[in-house]
Scaffold this motif. Structure first.
Motif, PDB file in Angstrom:
ATOM      1  N   ALA A   1     -10.076  10.366   6.887  1.00 40.14           N
ATOM      2  CA  ALA A   1      -8.830  10.574   7.633  1.00 40.14           C
ATOM      3  C   ALA A   1      -8.978  11.740   8.605  1.00 40.14           C
ATOM      4  CB  ALA A   1      -7.677  10.831   6.667  1.00 40.14           C
ATOM      5  N   LEU A   2      -9.604  12.815   8.144  1.00 48.27           N
ATOM      6  CA  LEU A   2      -9.793  13.984   9.004  1.00 48.27           C
ATOM      7  C   LEU A   2     -10.672  13.657  10.199  1.00 48.27           C
ATOM      8  CD1 LEU A   2      -9.224  17.083   9.220  1.00 48.27           C
ATOM      9  CD2 LEU A   2     -11.456  17.411   8.121  1.00 48.27           C
TER      10      LEU A   2
ATOM     11  N   PHE B   1       0.832  -1.205   0.000  1.00 48.33           N
ATOM     12  CA  PHE B   1       0.000   0.000   0.000  1.00 48.33           C
ATOM     13  C   PHE B   1       0.863   1.250   0.000  1.00 48.33           C
ATOM     14  CE2 PHE B   1      -2.776   3.283   1.476  1.00 48.33           C
ATOM     15  CZ  PHE B   1      -4.042   2.932   1.025  1.00 48.33           C
ATOM     16  N   ALA B   2       1.869   1.286   0.882  1.00 48.94           N
ATOM     17  CA  ALA B   2       2.722   2.470   0.986  1.00 48.94           C
ATOM     18  C   ALA B   2       3.495   2.719  -0.305  1.00 48.94           C
ATOM     19  CB  ALA B   2       3.682   2.312   2.167  1.00 48.94           C
ATOM     20  N   VAL B   3       4.034   1.667  -0.891  1.00 50.80           N
ATOM     21  CA  VAL B   3       4.813   1.822  -2.117  1.00 50.80           C
ATOM     22  C   VAL B   3       3.920   2.257  -3.270  1.00 50.80           C
ATOM     23  CG1 VAL B   3       6.160   0.590  -3.858  1.00 50.80           C
ATOM     24  CG2 VAL B   3       6.642   0.243  -1.422  1.00 50.80           C
TER      25      VAL B   3
ATOM     26  N   THR C   1      -3.369   4.997   6.160  1.00 50.88           N
ATOM     27  CA  THR C   1      -3.722   4.480   4.846  1.00 50.88           C
ATOM     28  C   THR C   1      -4.789   5.344   4.170  1.00 50.88           C
ATOM     29  OG1 THR C   1      -5.280   2.929   5.890  1.00 50.88           O
ATOM     30  CG2 THR C   1      -3.079   2.106   5.357  1.00 50.88           C
ATOM     31  N   LEU C   2      -5.705   5.895   4.940  1.00 52.28           N
ATOM     32  CA  LEU C   2      -6.700   6.796   4.356  1.00 52.28           C
ATOM     33  C   LEU C   2      -6.038   8.060   3.812  1.00 52.28           C
ATOM     34  CD1 LEU C   2      -9.538   6.397   6.999  1.00 52.28           C
ATOM     35  CD2 LEU C   2      -9.731   5.805   4.570  1.00 52.28           C
TER      36      LEU C   2
ATOM     37  N   LEU D   1      -6.447  -3.196  -2.040  1.00 56.26           N
ATOM     38  CA  LEU D   1      -5.935  -3.180  -0.677  1.00 56.26           C
ATOM     39  C   LEU D   1      -6.830  -2.309   0.208  1.00 56.26           C
ATOM     40  CD1 LEU D   1      -2.165  -2.706  -1.550  1.00 56.26           C
ATOM     41  CD2 LEU D   1      -3.209  -4.791  -0.638  1.00 56.26           C
ATOM     42  N   PRO D   2      -7.079  -2.714   1.454  1.00 55.46           N
ATOM     43  CA  PRO D   2      -7.961  -1.931   2.324  1.00 55.46           C
ATOM     44  C   PRO D   2      -7.288  -0.661   2.827  1.00 55.46           C
ATOM     45  CG  PRO D   2      -7.042  -3.792   3.545  1.00 55.46           C
ATOM     46  CD  PRO D   2      -6.598  -3.951   2.105  1.00 55.46           C
TER      47      PRO D   2
END
Length: 284
Positions: free
Chosen positions: A196-197, A137-139, A172-173, A165-166
């Motif tokens: 996310a906020l 996910f990060a990549v 992640t959001l 991917l979740p």
């Protein structure tokens, strides 16, 4: 998730690879990559290795301008460099930051090769790190915007993997909102950014990101207040100034937008994004 000690495989110029390695760069006498760089001779593999590790350290600390400088110093004439997934992800993002998209895509494609189970030919097994959902996910959040303007089939495969991917927690959001916004999928980005906020409503960086996402979604009037809060809390951060400038420009406040963008350039003169002119039509 992040390993700071990068190992690079260099090919070409074998005489340079035979240069002795200073004690400061190996074993029990190793103190830091800065000490290794100081002890090594410029143009040797030891110096190159020190530079790319210093670049990775700077990248992890959020200083992309410094990361790009170090990565450039790690280049050795006549040699190509292959390392692990994270090195190519980080260097690709740093090159994107510097506006060097052709070079950024080279790194992004290597990173994608690792993710898709086809690492570059000859890659040693110890450079093929285990992959989990968090790392993927990060990549992908980082390289997808770089891959977008390249091979359409590769981009479609990477995007499909990414969306499968979740994204549920704040990190992640936030990453998904930023990636989708960079891809031009602004309404979907705004949904992720809002989520996310909700998890960190008073965090200035989250406020900044939500503001920018709303501006890109054509909802600058909703976002401007979040930008104002972020600038008040983080006046010395160029990305925050740039987001505010973008929001002001979208609302037709062109003079104020130019002031904020000029401040972003002053704070980070190496950022390609801040060198771009602001598109602004004065409010009637």
């Amino acid at each position: 998730m992040i390993a700071l000690a990068v190992i690079a495989i260099l090919s070409g110029a074998p005489q340079a690879q035979e240069a002795p390695v200073p004690p400061a760069c190996v074993g029990a006498t190793f103190v830091s990559w800065a000490a290794c760089a100081q002890a090594a001779t410029e143009g040797t593999p030891a110096y190159s290795l020190a530079m790319i590790n210093l670049g990775t350290e700077a990248y992890v600390q959020g200083d992309l301008a410094a990361a790009l400088r170090y990565y450039d110093k790690g280049e050795m004439p006549g040699q190509s460099m292959t390392s692990d997934l994270l090195f190519h992800t980080f260097r690709g993002d740093a090159r994107r930051y510097g506006g060097r998209m052709d070079e950024a895509r080279v790194d992004a494609l290597i990173a994608w090769a690792f993710l898709s189970g086809r690492p570059p030919e000859g890659t040693p097994p110890d450079l093929v790190m285990p992959l989990n959902g968090e790392l993927r996910f990060a990549v992908l959040s980082t390289i997808l915007p770089i891959l977008k303007e390249g091979d359409a089939e590769v981009f479609a495969q990477a995007r499909q993997m990414y969306l499968a991917l979740p994204a549920e927690d704040w990190l992640t959001l936030s990453q998904r909102a930023g990636a989708l916004s960079s891809l031009g999928e602004h309404q979907e980005a705004a949904i992720a950014s809002k989520a996310a906020l909700a998890l960190r409503p008073t965090d200035p960086l989250t406020q900044n990101n939500h503001c920018y996402t709303l501006v890109m979604a054509g909802r600058a009037a909703e976002g401007i207040g979040f930008c104002e809060s972020a600038v008040s809390a983080l006046p010395e951060m160029a990305p925050v100034r740039q987001s505010y400038a973008t929001a002001l420009a979208a609302l037709g406040q062109c003079a104020e937008a130019e002031i904020q963008m000029a401040e972003a350039r002053r704070l980070e003169p190496g950022g390609a994004l801040y060198r771009e002119p602001i598109n602004c039509s004065p409010a009637g």
